[in-house]
Design a protein around this motif. Structure first.
Motif, PDB file in Angstrom:
ATOM      1  N   LYS A 112       0.849  -1.190   0.000  1.00 44.79           N
ATOM      2  CA  LYS A 112       0.000   0.000   0.000  1.00 44.79           C
ATOM      3  C   LYS A 112       0.882   1.237   0.000  1.00 44.79           C
ATOM      4  CE  LYS A 112      -3.800   2.271   2.441  1.00 44.79           C
ATOM      5  NZ  LYS A 112      -4.754   2.201   3.581  1.00 44.79           N
ATOM      6  N   GLY A 125      -5.609  -7.810   9.169  1.00 46.41           N
ATOM      7  CA  GLY A 125      -6.128  -6.512   8.769  1.00 46.41           C
ATOM      8  C   GLY A 125      -6.215  -5.558   9.940  1.00 46.41           C
ATOM      9  N   HIS A 126      -7.188  -4.669   9.896  1.00 47.32           N
ATOM     10  CA  HIS A 126      -7.327  -3.646  10.919  1.00 47.32           C
ATOM     11  C   HIS A 126      -7.506  -4.263  12.304  1.00 47.32           C
ATOM     12  CE1 HIS A 126      -9.030  -1.040   7.443  1.00 47.32           C
ATOM     13  NE2 HIS A 126      -7.722  -0.950   7.518  1.00 47.32           N
ATOM     14  N   ARG A 152     -10.564  -0.644  -4.902  1.00 50.73           N
ATOM     15  CA  ARG A 152      -9.532  -0.832  -3.884  1.00 50.73           C
ATOM     16  C   ARG A 152      -9.373  -2.295  -3.472  1.00 50.73           C
ATOM     17  NH1 ARG A 152      -8.599   4.177   0.157  1.00 50.73           N
ATOM     18  NH2 ARG A 152      -8.738   5.845  -1.398  1.00 50.73           N
ATOM     19  N   ALA A 174     -13.052  -4.055   1.669  1.00 49.18           N
ATOM     20  CA  ALA A 174     -12.380  -2.917   1.043  1.00 49.18           C
ATOM     21  C   ALA A 174     -13.396  -1.787   0.922  1.00 49.18           C
ATOM     22  CB  ALA A 174     -11.825  -3.289  -0.335  1.00 49.18           C
ATOM     23  N   ARG A 175     -12.911  -0.580   0.617  1.00 48.11           N
ATOM     24  CA  ARG A 175     -13.830   0.550   0.483  1.00 48.11           C
ATOM     25  C   ARG A 175     -14.750   0.350  -0.713  1.00 48.11           C
ATOM     26  NH1 ARG A 175     -11.421   6.518   0.619  1.00 48.11           N
ATOM     27  NH2 ARG A 175     -10.968   5.751   2.729  1.00 48.11           N
ATOM     28  N   THR A 206      -8.797  -7.333   5.543  1.00 47.15           N
ATOM     29  CA  THR A 206      -9.181  -5.990   5.106  1.00 47.15           C
ATOM     30  C   THR A 206      -7.994  -5.329   4.421  1.00 47.15           C
ATOM     31  OG1 THR A 206      -8.602  -5.106   7.299  1.00 47.15           O
ATOM     32  CG2 THR A 206     -10.918  -5.645   6.900  1.00 47.15           C
ATOM     33  N   GLY A 207      -8.294  -4.565   3.344  1.00 50.00           N
ATOM     34  CA  GLY A 207      -7.262  -3.810   2.659  1.00 50.00           C
ATOM     35  C   GLY A 207      -6.085  -4.664   2.224  1.00 50.00           C
ATOM     36  N   SER A 208      -4.861  -4.161   2.492  1.00 50.26           N
ATOM     37  CA  SER A 208      -3.656  -4.890   2.098  1.00 50.26           C
ATOM     38  C   SER A 208      -3.418  -6.116   2.978  1.00 50.26           C
ATOM     39  CB  SER A 208      -2.433  -3.967   2.159  1.00 50.26           C
ATOM     40  OG  SER A 208      -2.261  -3.438   3.463  1.00 50.26           O
TER      41      SER A 208
END
Length: 273
Positions: free
Chosen positions: A108, A247-248, A190, A185-186, A156-158
């Motif tokens: 990211k 993730g988060h 993404r 993801a958003r 989540t995300g990367s």
């Protein structure tokens, strides 16, 4: 023992504790990774703010051999000694390092970070890597597959990066009755690795994309992965359920709370944060 005799012993004990702490701190401070120069093979967009990075490790067999378990990570540094190294999870499975001599990453790009500079490099540029570190995902804790028929994966995300390595390394998904990946993801722009979804599903993983800010055409799950899972649940046997989280931190904490509340053992919840 008299008070006068106790005081010197207390002072000695206090001195030894302080000296032990100083030695430990010094050992941490003096730790220096073994850096290996390597070349970039590919830097290309993977999704909005995310980049595929492929690095050649074919001339560094010891470095390649240090990567043995999905979920391991390493440090990467650039040529400029004033730029701090960055930690990266390895996205490709260990078999790719052995067969093709490469490490692959999903990075990211964050403004002002080492990762942003890395994503701006080109094929042939040199970076230095440390050996792979960490234990990776301890899949033995949710094995053999017949004893843990349900495996719930959250990313989540990367954070999907080491999850990719886990899925493609193989953990007996096709031998389990219920393997779900909740991937947040958003929006679709993404969400990396969409081109791999079909292969992941053929290996036995049911993919549940969850978008927090989708456009009006989106008909799938909305919100956050922890909420999507709470709506679905369907844990038929907590004793034969395992989970993998990446993730988060808030997501991991909330998902863990729901799982443990449903009777899943905390020892069967594998985290890579």
């Amino acid at each position: 023992m008299t008070l006068s005799k106790l005081k010197p012993l207390r002072r000695l004990s206090h001195h030894l504790r302080r000296r032990s702490l100083a030695v430990s701190a010094s050992a941490v401070h003096q730790y220096t990774p073994l850096w290996t120069p390597t070349q970039l093979i590919n830097v290309s967009p993977a999704a909005e703010s995310l980049f595929h990075i492929t690095i050649d490790v074919s001339e560094s067999p010891d470095l390649a051999a240090s990567y043995t378990h999905a979920g391991q990570y390493l440090q990467l540094r650039l040529k400029d000694p004033n730029i701090r190294p960055t930690f990266l999870a390895i996205a490709s499975p260990p078999s790719i390092a052995a067969s093709r001599g490469v490490f692959e990453f999903l990075v990211k790009s964050i403004a002002g970070s080492t990762a942003e500079l890395l994503c701006g490099l080109r094929r042939g540029d040199t970076v230095e890597l440390s050996p792979a570190m960490g234990r990776g995902f301890e899949i033995d804790r949710i094995s053999p597959p017949e004893n843990y028929q349900t495996v719930l994966i959250f990313a989540t995300g990367s954070g999907i990066s080491p999850i990719r390595s886990l899925i493609e390394a193989g953990f007996g998904a096709d031998k389990r009755s219920d393997v779900r990946l909740y991937y947040g993801a958003r929006n679709l722009d993404r969400m990396a690795y969409q081109e791999r979804f079909k292969d992941w599903e053929s290996s036995g993983v049911d993919i549940v994309p969850v978008l927090s800010q989708p456009d009006d055409s989106w008909t799938g799950e909305r919100g956050y992965v922890q909420a999507a899972f709470a709506r679905a649940k369907r844990i038929l046997s907590p004793q034969s359920t395992g989970a993998v989280l990446c993730g988060h931190r808030q997501m991991a904490e909330e998902v863990t709370s729901v799982l443990v509340g449903d009777g899943v053992s905390s020892e069967k919840i594998l985290k890579n944060l």
